[in-house]
Structure formats: C-alpha cells, structure tokens
Motif scaffolding. Structure first.
Motif, short mmCIF file in Angstrom:
data_model
loop_
_atom_site.label_atom_id
_atom_site.label_comp_id
_atom_site.label_asym_id
_atom_site.label_seq_id
_atom_site.Cartn_x
_atom_site.Cartn_y
_atom_site.Cartn_z
N ILE A 1 2.22 3.72 -0.28
CA ILE A 1 1.78 4.46 -1.46
C ILE A 1 1.44 5.87 -1.01
O ILE A 1 0.66 6.06 -0.08
CB ILE A 1 0.56 3.80 -2.13
CG1 ILE A 1 0.96 2.43 -2.71
CG2 ILE A 1 0.00 4.70 -3.23
CD1 ILE A 1 -0.20 1.68 -3.35
N VAL B 1 5.81 3.83 -3.55
CA VAL B 1 5.31 4.29 -4.85
C VAL B 1 4.55 5.59 -4.65
O VAL B 1 3.68 5.70 -3.79
CB VAL B 1 4.39 3.24 -5.50
CG1 VAL B 1 3.87 3.75 -6.85
CG2 VAL B 1 5.13 1.91 -5.70
N THR C 1 4.13 7.12 -10.57
CA THR C 1 3.22 6.81 -11.67
C THR C 1 1.97 7.68 -11.55
O THR C 1 1.69 8.22 -10.47
CB THR C 1 2.81 5.32 -11.64
OG1 THR C 1 1.89 5.05 -12.71
CG2 THR C 1 2.13 4.96 -10.32
N ALA D 1 0.29 1.65 -9.73
CA ALA D 1 0.87 1.80 -8.40
C ALA D 1 0.65 0.54 -7.58
O ALA D 1 1.57 0.03 -6.92
CB ALA D 1 0.24 3.00 -7.68
N VAL E 1 -7.03 3.19 -5.49
CA VAL E 1 -5.91 2.51 -4.83
C VAL E 1 -6.41 1.62 -3.71
O VAL E 1 -6.01 0.45 -3.59
CB VAL E 1 -4.89 3.54 -4.29
CG1 VAL E 1 -3.94 2.89 -3.29
CG2 VAL E 1 -4.09 4.15 -5.43
N VAL F 1 2.05 8.50 -6.33
CA VAL F 1 1.04 8.66 -7.37
C VAL F 1 0.93 10.14 -7.72
O VAL F 1 0.60 10.97 -6.86
CB VAL F 1 -0.32 8.11 -6.91
CG1 VAL F 1 -1.37 8.32 -8.00
CG2 VAL F 1 -0.21 6.63 -6.55
#
Length: 242
Positions: A159, A189, A224, A230, A84, A191
């Motif tokens: 994230i 988002v 996700t 992401a 990421v 993960v």
C-alpha cells in the motif's frame, strides 16, 4: 548532539560520518583500495540478509506500507496512514514500513496502537537515522538492496501513501517484479486519487499507448481515497491468491 548509528556502533559529534555505507560501496571504484575493501563488505552484506531473514521468518501475513517521510502529523495522508495500519492489524496482518517519520510512522502508529506487529526496516543515512517510536520490531540496515529484499520477501501486498522518490522507487520495483512474474501476484494499492492520478494517466496515455507496457499491466495497481477500501482490496486480493 547529533547521533549516528553505524551497525552496533554509536557515533556523536565530529565522529558522525558525512557519507553512508551504501554510498561508500557504490563510490570510488576508480581507486585501487576498493579491491581490498569490497571482498570484506560481502561478509557484512551477508550478515544483513541473515539478520533480516532471522528476524522476519516467523512474522506471518504482512503488508508493506510506504509513503513520504515528510508528511506531518495531522495531514490527511498521515491520518490515512494511521487508519491503514490499524485496519491491517484488525484484519490479521503485520505492518512493515521503512521505519522513518511521516507516513511510515503513521502506519506503524496505527499498527502498534491496534496491538499488532509494527515492523520498521530502517536505513543508515547521514540525514535519517533509526526507527520511529511506534516500531515494536525494528532492523537497521546499511545497504538498500538488503533492506528492499525484506520489504517484498515478507509481505503479501503493498500500500502506497503519497510519497517521493523512495516511494516511487519501491512502487516501480514491485510493479516490475510482478510484471516479470519474478514474484507471484502482489496486490498494489495507492491511496490518494488526486496525488497518484497524474502518474496513472501518464502510464495509460503514454506508456501503454506507446506500447512500452501492455494494457493489462495497468491492472497491476489500483487507487482509492479511502483507507478502509485500500485495506479491503488488499484483504480480498491476498486471500483470493492464498
């Protein structure tokens, strides 16, 4: 020997305190001495905001990444954090984390190795000190609320990797800020579908079903398993809003 940094002061051995600055601020108002101490704390709090604003004002587009400090290198969430961080830098973003170990370290590592700006916003705690070695722009805060302001003010999105109370705290604070329109649309988002799935089910089947949130509030967050996805969602949503 154990070390503890209290602002610019380095303490070791028996000088290491057993409480943090935030704990002392929030504790003991039944004692009269807080009347004398707290007005001076306002100046220290002001200085934290000034230092944070000054250090991050020219940061540019950035994404805040959160996750557990307990995730070990080699775990799937740690490696996802590295990916990421790397992908965000490749897309032109700086990466902001809490500066600690685990998933925070992973995102900082990915950002730093990709040649980007890797920000760590540390916090003074008796059991957690300083920022990880992959941070190339670090600030250490005494007060949680000053630190938390920086996480949102200088980021375009959020994230979240698997994490505990700290991650949940930041997640729901961001959701609240977006839901109440205190901030403009702020993409969020998550993960890890298996990790976050139960929480999202509860939000849908209990919170929304009981009318405590609107069905549209569930659209404020997505989940996700793919770090690339992401980041792609973050890019699409932040650039769409921009």
């Amino acid at each position: 020997m154990k070390e503890y940094r209290k602002g610019p002061v380095l303490l070791r051995g028996r000088n290491v305190p057993t409480t943090s600055t935030s704990e002392r601020l929030l504790d003991g108002q039944h004692r009269p001495d807080w009347l004398h101490d707290d007005p001076w704390r306002v100046l220290r709090i002001q200085s934290e905001f000034v230092e944070g604003f000054g250090a991050l004002a020219e940061l540019g587009p950035a994404i805040t990444v959160f996750g557990s400090a307990r995730s070990a290198p080699g775990s799937w969430e740690y490696e996802a954090g590295v990916e990421v961080g790397r992908r965000l830098v490749e897309e032109g973003y700086a990466v902001i984390t809490g500066g600690g170990p685990g998933c925070m370290e992973a995102a900082n590592k990915g950002a730093s190795e990709a040649g980007g700006t890797s920000v760590g916003l540390g916090i003074e705690l008796p059991f957690e000190q300083g920022v990880n070695e992959h941070v190339n722009l670090g600030i250490n805060f005494r007060y949680f609320f000053a630190r938390k302001t920086m996480f949102v003010k200088y980021a375009q999105g959020f994230i979240a990797l698997p994490g505990g109370y700290g991650t949940l705290d930041e997640l729901f604070e961001c959701l609240t800020l977006v839901q109440t329109r205190t901030v403009r649309r702020f993409p969020i988002v998550l993960v890890g579908t298996s990790y976050w799935g139960g929480l999202l089910d509860w939000m849908r089947d209990t919170l929304a079903a009981d009318g405590k949130i609107s069905p549209t509030d569930l659209e404020l967050v997505s989940v996700t398993d793919d770090p690339d996805e992401a980041v792609a969602r973050m890019v699409a949503l932040t650039r769409e809003d921009g």
